[in-house]
Design an enzyme around this catalytic site. Structure first.
Site, mmCIF file in Angstrom:
data_model
loop_
_atom_site.group_PDB
_atom_site.id
_atom_site.type_symbol
_atom_site.label_atom_id
_atom_site.label_comp_id
_atom_site.label_asym_id
_atom_site.label_seq_id
_atom_site.Cartn_x
_atom_site.Cartn_y
_atom_site.Cartn_z
ATOM 1 N N ILE A 285 7.857 10.858 -5.047
ATOM 2 C CA ILE A 285 6.453 10.738 -5.454
ATOM 3 C C ILE A 285 6.313 11.050 -6.936
ATOM 4 O O ILE A 285 5.512 10.417 -7.640
ATOM 5 C CB ILE A 285 5.559 11.645 -4.590
ATOM 6 C CG1 ILE A 285 5.530 11.124 -3.146
ATOM 7 C CG2 ILE A 285 4.145 11.691 -5.141
ATOM 8 C CD1 ILE A 285 4.674 11.931 -2.192
ATOM 9 N N VAL B 131 7.385 10.986 6.067
ATOM 10 C CA VAL B 131 7.498 11.762 7.307
ATOM 11 C C VAL B 131 7.100 13.230 7.083
ATOM 12 O O VAL B 131 7.566 14.110 7.765
ATOM 13 C CB VAL B 131 8.940 11.686 7.855
ATOM 14 C CG1 VAL B 131 9.203 10.336 8.482
ATOM 15 C CG2 VAL B 131 9.967 11.957 6.760
ATOM 16 N N ILE C 241 6.642 4.929 5.563
ATOM 17 C CA ILE C 241 7.977 5.532 5.639
ATOM 18 C C ILE C 241 7.896 7.051 5.620
ATOM 19 O O ILE C 241 8.691 7.749 6.219
ATOM 20 C CB ILE C 241 8.854 5.041 4.462
ATOM 21 C CG1 ILE C 241 9.023 3.516 4.540
ATOM 22 C CG2 ILE C 241 10.216 5.717 4.467
ATOM 23 C CD1 ILE C 241 9.758 3.034 5.757
ATOM 24 N N GLU D 235 15.301 16.711 -3.587
ATOM 25 C CA GLU D 235 14.417 17.431 -4.518
ATOM 26 C C GLU D 235 13.032 16.797 -4.611
ATOM 27 O O GLU D 235 12.317 16.992 -5.596
ATOM 28 C CB GLU D 235 15.067 17.503 -5.897
ATOM 29 C CG GLU D 235 16.151 18.568 -6.029
ATOM 30 C CD GLU D 235 15.607 19.992 -6.150
ATOM 31 O OE1 GLU D 235 14.371 20.156 -6.165
ATOM 32 O OE2 GLU D 235 16.420 20.936 -6.221
ATOM 33 N N GLY E 259 0.823 -1.212 0.000
ATOM 34 C CA GLY E 259 0.000 0.000 0.000
ATOM 35 C C GLY E 259 0.853 1.256 0.000
ATOM 36 O O GLY E 259 1.747 1.404 -0.818
ATOM 37 N N GLY E 260 0.594 2.157 0.945
ATOM 38 C CA GLY E 260 1.334 3.418 0.986
ATOM 39 C C GLY E 260 1.030 4.289 -0.213
ATOM 40 O O GLY E 260 0.129 4.010 -1.011
ATOM 41 N N THR E 261 1.794 5.352 -0.356
ATOM 42 C CA THR E 261 1.584 6.266 -1.475
ATOM 43 C C THR E 261 1.765 5.558 -2.808
ATOM 44 O O THR E 261 0.959 5.716 -3.732
ATOM 45 C CB THR E 261 2.560 7.448 -1.375
ATOM 46 O OG1 THR E 261 2.328 8.155 -0.151
ATOM 47 C CG2 THR E 261 2.373 8.414 -2.537
ATOM 48 N N SER F 189 11.840 13.950 -5.321
ATOM 49 C CA SER F 189 11.568 13.265 -6.583
ATOM 50 C C SER F 189 10.820 11.958 -6.407
ATOM 51 O O SER F 189 10.320 11.389 -7.379
ATOM 52 C CB SER F 189 12.879 13.005 -7.332
ATOM 53 O OG SER F 189 13.763 12.212 -6.550
ATOM 54 N N LYS G 201 2.875 24.086 -1.707
ATOM 55 C CA LYS G 201 4.327 24.126 -1.863
ATOM 56 C C LYS G 201 4.659 24.898 -3.140
ATOM 57 O O LYS G 201 4.105 24.632 -4.203
ATOM 58 C CB LYS G 201 4.897 22.707 -1.947
ATOM 59 C CG LYS G 201 6.404 22.667 -2.240
ATOM 60 C CD LYS G 201 6.919 21.249 -2.386
ATOM 61 C CE LYS G 201 8.391 21.244 -2.788
ATOM 62 N NZ LYS G 201 8.933 19.884 -2.979
#
Length: 528
Positions: free
Chosen positions: A370, A50, A48, A366, A12-14, A368, A81
């Protein structure tokens, strides 16, 4: 030849939920019932992330998934952002004054009919401004903690180009709900116990500890550093880049604001330290901070102490009202994270594609990570194979594209370190050692001694970082030759001078045009 109808995302996760949502949006299993997208994840897998930063590409990703931007902002502790502010990278702070520059998201092409770099260089003394400040009002907006647009601007549209800061755990939960409820993804919580591979080397199914057998035609490995499919099943070699990028650990800390009215910072703050750098990401309710460091140049205890000292100073600088809360930084939890920097030699093998940390991790400087997940999803959906016989040619193309992307990301990150003039620690001296410089970046730097960056430097349409991004770093780090321009090489000098004056005026008026980050986010949070 067998058709590809059933996609299984493992993890799962992003990465997992972006992959599942993107594939379901493309295949539409709710309408086309012959297709299925199933995500299997461990019920106790750690997140993971944060406090994550994204690129402006995320706006299109969310829009294409049919996500309401305001709902996303409310649910994921999201803030706007507008780039990155690099502090003390070129030189260390002197007399209490930081040295900084911006890598803005507002690229020159949005406000300039001509590339401004040569003209800024020619007029640098006259202008008295850094490159980023001279070509765009975005640095001024960032310094005043302003939002990139107003409430009346349409969702995903801009006044100034922007991306997001977000809470990775909340983002994964948000994507899961959207993917399952709106896009038809099937979600299973289970521990993967074994992977069943055919004689021809294709994954046929996975078996769980709960006794389930989940068959599929295409498998997506989003199992993070564990890499259950690419590594544990296929043993695809991992190519480390520790000879180029020297950091290998991080210590992370979540820090509450001193006040509910404290300003939310627009750029990611990246502040160089003696053995690495500290990220500082402002979300709605807290700041995500962390020290990325080399344990060859400092110890974990020293790194944690450095991060705590940074956060104490940052809290003291926050503008607070009489209702500010006392934040005891010494009582905040700190989490140590091992960083294994590098990439798989292949991220597409047989009928398995790796995304996220299972494919590569090239350090968060930077943001990168995602973006590269988005890029993976985009390529896979655009070239989605209908039949198994297509996999071989797609595998070759996919791996070639992403190997090039890994190399380019490594080069771009290394650029920040190598151009530093800091000599105050072994870390910075080691980073500027020629032996740590990739040949590809060395060739570019040799060229840039005599020429500014040009459109010929990044010929691929799939470059992760465009020419303008290199300009922000090169000019911000004061790496540019003393170009001797002839009149014929600066044919638009008068127009450039007028445009520099226009940008200066916009920068001075920007506070009258845009609300603060916090003001806009507060309005969005009330619009339920």
């Amino acid at each position: 030849m067998k058709s590809i109808k059933n996609v299984v995302v493992v993890g799962g996760g992003t990465a997992g939920w972006l992959a599942a949502a993107s594939l379901a949006r493309h295949l539409d299993p709710l309408t086309h019932h012959e297709y299925t997208v199933t995500l299997v994840e461990s019920p106790d897998a750690p997140i993971i992330g944060v406090g994550e930063g994204t690129w402006p590409t995320m706006r299109n990703t969310l829009r294409n998934l049919g996500i309401d931007e305001f709902e996303f902002i409310r649910e994921c502790d999201t803030s706007f952002k507008q780039g990155t502010r690099f502090v003390n990278w070129h030189t260390r702070a002197e007399n209490g004054q930081d040295a900084s520059y911006f890598h803005s998201f507002e690229l020159p092409r949005g406000m300039w009919p001509i590339p401004p770099g040569p003209y800024w260089h020619h007029l640098q003394k006259e202008l008295g401004l850094s490159y980023a400040e001279a070509i765009s009002p975005q640095p001024a907006a960032c310094m005043h903690h302003l939002a990139p647009k107003g409430l009346d601007t349409a969702q995903y549209e801009t006044v100034l180009n922007y991306a997001y800061h977000l809470d990775a755990g909340k983002f994964a939960t948000f994507l899961r709900r959207h993917a399952c409820e709106k896009l038809g993804v099937t979600h299973l919580l289970a521990h993967v116990e074994s992977v069943n591979v055919s004689e021809a080397g294709y994954i046929e199914s996975i078996a769980t500890k709960q006794g389930e057998k989940i068959s599929g035609d295409l498998f997506i490995d989003c199992t993070g550093f564990a890499s259950l499919l690419l590594d544990k099943t296929y043993h695809i070699p991992f190519r480390g880049v520790s000879d180029t990028l020297l950091v290998n650990k991080a210590v992370a800390m979540q820090v509450p604001y001193a006040s509910e009215q404290a300003p939310i910072c627009s750029p990611t703050l990246s502040t160089a330290q003696s053995a690495g750098w500290i990220w500082d990401i402002g979300l709605q309710t807290r700041r995500g901070t962390g020290y990325v460091y080399s344990d060859n140049h400092t110890s974990p205890d020293e790194a944690e102490a450095t991060l705590r000292a940074y956060n104490k100073e940052a809290l003291n600088k926050q503008v607070v009202n009489t209702n500010h809360q006392a934040v005891d930084v010494d009582q905040l939890d700190a989490r140590q994270i091992d960083l294994r920097l590098g990439y798989r030699e292949k991220v597409f093998h047989k009928n398995c594609v790796g995304m996220g940390l299972s494919a590569a991790f090239l350090e968060p400087l930077e943001a990168s990570a995602i973006f590269l997940i988005e890029a993976s999803c985009n390529m896979l959906t655009e070239l989605f194979p209908q039949r198994m016989e297509q996999l071989g040619t797609l595998e070759k193309k996919y791996n070639a594209v992403f190997t090039q992307r890994w190399h380019r990301v490594v080069d771009f990150i290394k650029l920040h370190y190598f151009l530093s003039r800091r000599t105050d620690s072994g870390f910075w001296l080691d980073n500027t050692d020629q032996t740590t410089l990739p040949d590809s970046l060395k060739e570019q730097l040799e060229f840039w001694k005599f020429y500014p960056p040009t459109r010929f430097d990044m010929p691929s349409a799939l470059e992760p970082f465009v020419r303008e991004s290199y300009e922000f770093i090169l000019y911000g780090m004061e790496y540019h030759a003393d170009y001797q321009w002839s009149a014929g090489q600066l044919p638009h000098l008068e127009n450039a001078q007028a445009n520099f004056a226009r940008i200066r005026k916009l920068s001075a008026e920007i506070t009258d045009v845009l609300p603060s980050n916090r003001a806009l986010i507060n309005k969005i949070r009330k619009m339920r």
